[in-house]
Design an enzyme around this catalytic site. Sequence first.
Site, PDB file in Angstrom:
ATOM      1  N   ILE A  54       0.834  -1.199   0.000  1.00 23.97           N
ATOM      2  CA  ILE A  54       0.000   0.000   0.000  1.00 23.97           C
ATOM      3  C   ILE A  54       0.872   1.254   0.000  1.00 23.97           C
ATOM      4  CG2 ILE A  54      -1.813   1.252   1.221  1.00 23.97           C
ATOM      5  CD1 ILE A  54      -2.591  -1.454   2.516  1.00 23.97           C
ATOM      6  N   ASN A  66       2.746  14.883  -9.159  1.00 27.41           N
ATOM      7  CA  ASN A  66       3.819  15.857  -9.367  1.00 27.41           C
ATOM      8  C   ASN A  66       4.384  16.449  -8.085  1.00 27.41           C
ATOM      9  OD1 ASN A  66       5.500  16.926 -11.413  1.00 27.41           O
ATOM     10  ND2 ASN A  66       4.514  18.930 -11.194  1.00 27.41           N
ATOM     11  N   TYR A 217      -2.261  -7.549  16.311  1.00 26.47           N
ATOM     12  CA  TYR A 217      -2.393  -6.567  15.238  1.00 26.47           C
ATOM     13  C   TYR A 217      -3.531  -5.596  15.560  1.00 26.47           C
ATOM     14  CZ  TYR A 217      -3.201  -4.728  10.525  1.00 26.47           C
ATOM     15  OH  TYR A 217      -3.377  -3.895   9.427  1.00 26.47           O
ATOM     16  N   LYS A 221      -3.447  -1.438  16.037  1.00 29.56           N
ATOM     17  CA  LYS A 221      -4.225  -0.571  15.157  1.00 29.56           C
ATOM     18  C   LYS A 221      -5.239   0.266  15.943  1.00 29.56           C
ATOM     19  CE  LYS A 221      -1.980  -1.263  11.592  1.00 29.56           C
ATOM     20  NZ  LYS A 221      -1.261  -0.148  10.955  1.00 29.56           N
ATOM     21  N   THR A 255      -1.165  -7.947  -0.808  1.00 30.93           N
ATOM     22  CA  THR A 255       0.209  -7.576  -0.452  1.00 30.93           C
ATOM     23  C   THR A 255       0.961  -8.814   0.027  1.00 30.93           C
ATOM     24  OG1 THR A 255      -0.337  -7.129   1.860  1.00 30.93           O
ATOM     25  CG2 THR A 255      -0.586  -5.287   0.303  1.00 30.93           C
ATOM     26  N   GLN A 257       1.879  -9.269   2.973  1.00 32.86           N
ATOM     27  CA  GLN A 257       1.288  -9.647   4.254  1.00 32.86           C
ATOM     28  C   GLN A 257       0.150 -10.637   4.070  1.00 32.86           C
ATOM     29  OE1 GLN A 257       1.718  -9.430   7.569  1.00 32.86           O
ATOM     30  NE2 GLN A 257      -0.178 -10.589   7.744  1.00 32.86           N
TER      31      GLN A 257
END
Length: 346
Positions: A54, A66, A217, A221, A255, A257
Site C-alpha cells: 500500500i 507531481n 495486530y 491498530k 500484499t 502480508q
Amino acid sequence: MQTVKHTIAENLGVAPTLSGDPHQLVDPQHQFSLDQVGDLSGKVALVTGGSEGIGFGCTHTLLKSNIDKVFVVSLSEEIISQAKNAFAEDDELPKDAAARIVWKQCDLTDWKRVQQVAREINQETDRLDILIANAAKGIMTHSLDRNGIDSHMSINHLGHVVLIDALLPLLNKTVKDQQTKVRVVSFSSNLAAQTPNDVDFATEEDFKSDLGAQALYARSKLADLLFSRYLNRKYSQAGHSDIVFNACHPGVVDTRQTNVWIHEPFPILGYAWNLLNPIKKSIFQGCVSAMYCATQPTKGGNFICPPAVPEDGPEKSRDEEMQDRLVRFSKQIIELAGVTLTTIPV
C-alpha cells in the site's frame, strides 16, 4: 443493504456492479478516486513503508500528482531499489520520478534511529506537507523488540510516535511559512474493533503481552487510531487546526502480508487468505482512503474507510481518557529507552 454495500466497498476489490468498482457502491458524497488527488507541485511528503504494498501505491500516487519530493522510510535497500526502478520505467510518472525519492533506511523499533532520521529530514527540507504513517507489522505471532515491547506495538505505534513527535516542528513551520494545511495520516484498521475488551492501556503490560496474532495486530491498530484522535484533539484545543490528523482503513489488500506472511501465524488457515486473491483490493485501491486523508480533509479526528467514508470506529477509540493513558504510557516507555519526546502534548 447500505451496510452491506459499504462493507464491500471498504474491504473488497471487486463488486457485483457493471463497473466492478466497489467504491461506486458508497453514497456520492463519500466517493473518491486517485484521479481527484490534485496537483501537488512544490510539496513534500513522507511515507513510512513507501517502497512496497500500500505504501508503494501512496508513493506512486504522490509522484503521479507531481509532488516535489517523497521521503521513504523503510528497511530494505533491495526493495526501495526495485521501487525506484519501477517508478523510473512508468510512463505515467514524471521522467525524474525516481530522483524525487529520498530513502531513509530505518527500523521503526530502533527509536534512536527514528529520531536521527527525523533530524536528517529537518536538515534536508524546509517543508513537510504530508506524513503517511503506513509501515506496519501485520498479523503475525508475538515477539518482543529490543526494548522488551511487543513488536506490533513497537513498529506500528511507538516508532511512529517518535517520528511524528520529531517532525511536528517541521509540520508547524510548513503551516506558518506556506499558509497551508498539512496532513498526518495514520493507518489503522477495522480490525481494531477486535481488540480484547480488557485492553485499556492502563499499564505497560498492554504494550508487551501476547494476545494471539490477530489480536496483537488489532491492539496496535487501535493504538494508532487512539493516537491520531488524541493529536487532533490536543492540537484543536490549542487552536492549531491547520495540522489535520486522520486515520484510515485500507481494506483487504493484495500484499506480501496477505499472501506470504499470513502463513507464519496460520500455516494452513493462511491459504484461506490466498483464496481471496481475486477479490482483494489492489495496492492502488488500498491506498485510496489514505490518499484522501493526505490531500482532502480540512478537519481531523476521523476514521476514514474506503474510499472516503467517515466511520465512528471502535467505541474505545473515542474514549478520551484511554487516548490520554495510551499517550502517557507511550511516552514513558519511549523515554525509558533513552529517547526523549519534546513536542507531543501530554
